[in-house]
Write an enzyme that holds these catalytic residues in place. Structure first.
Site, mmCIF file in Angstrom:
data_model
loop_
_atom_site.group_PDB
_atom_site.id
_atom_site.type_symbol
_atom_site.label_atom_id
_atom_site.label_comp_id
_atom_site.label_asym_id
_atom_site.label_seq_id
_atom_site.Cartn_x
_atom_site.Cartn_y
_atom_site.Cartn_z
ATOM 1 N N ASP A 10 0.867 -1.169 0.000
ATOM 2 C CA ASP A 10 0.000 0.000 0.000
ATOM 3 C C ASP A 10 0.914 1.233 0.000
ATOM 4 O O ASP A 10 2.070 1.152 0.406
ATOM 5 C CB ASP A 10 -0.881 -0.049 1.256
ATOM 6 N N ASP A 12 -0.027 5.181 0.840
ATOM 7 C CA ASP A 12 -0.191 6.153 1.927
ATOM 8 C C ASP A 12 -0.366 5.460 3.287
ATOM 9 O O ASP A 12 -1.224 4.596 3.444
ATOM 10 C CB ASP A 12 -1.399 7.050 1.641
HETATM 11 MG MG MG Z 1 -2.893 3.261 3.392
#
Ligand code: MG
Ligand code: ZN
Length: 194
Positions: A10, A12
């Site tokens: 992932d 952010d």
């Molecule tokens: Mg995230």
């Protein structure tokens, strides 16, 4: 033959601070440990594939060309630090504002299926690292071992998953700790992804 193992990452809250909807690379603060983590994962033979929701596009905060530019800079920064990313796959949609569901939002497997096709990945020998419940559910959906990190929204996600009775394969303080666990788990003679 699909034999290459990947670590899906992932973006952010996992590789960089979750600052909302960054539209430009100048608003991105990559965790310094993320470079080390990716460098170690690559040295261990994993493909490093970013899978990210960028609903700022669907919300009209920035467009696909701006997101593309940001991601080219993001990739260049990792490459410059000796930690080249193999690819970045994004879901640009915002079903909550448009009311139109897409088929590429996590936990649906589309982003990983595209990566597997493009890069020849063995998803069942792969791992997924993220800071939200949806990342853990995505890992499960693609048959990879999900690792939750406690950076970003990780602490809230941990509680949310516990309430749902869903257990990640592992919970790590951050991206570097996650990488270390994955490398140990994924080495020949290790326990394997699941
Ligand atoms: Mg995230
Ligand atoms: Zn989508």
């Amino acid at each position: 033959m699909k034999t290459r193992r990947a670590v899906f990452l992932d973006r952010d809250g996992t590789l960089n601070e979750d600052t909302g909807y960054p539209a430009d690379f100048s608003q991105i603060h990559i965790y310094p440990k993320a470079f080390t983590a990716v460098r170690l994962l690559k040295a261990a033979g994993f493909a490093a594939v970013v899978v990210t929701h960028q609903s700022g596009v669907g919300r009209g905060y920035f467009d696909e060309a701006e997101l593309e530019r940001l991601h080219r800079r993001f990739e260049a920064e990792f490459a410059r630090r000796g930690a080249p990313l193999d690819a970045i796959y994004s879901c640009p949609h915002a079903a909550d504002v448009t009311g139109e569901a897409c088929d590429c939002a996590k936990p649906l497997p589309d982003l990983a299926l595209r990566a597997a096709r493009d890069l020849g990945l063995d998803l069942r020998a792969s791992f997924m690292v993220g800071d939200k419940a949806v990342d853990v559910l995505f890992g499960r959906a693609i048959g990879a071992a999900p690792v939750l990190v406690l950076t970003g929204y990780g602490r809230a996600a941990s509680a949310e998953l516990a309430a749902q009775g869903v257990r990640p394969a592992h919970t790590a303080a951050g991206i570097l700790e996650a990488a270390a666990w994955i490398i140990e788990r994924g080495r020949p003679g290790g326990h394997g992804p699941v």
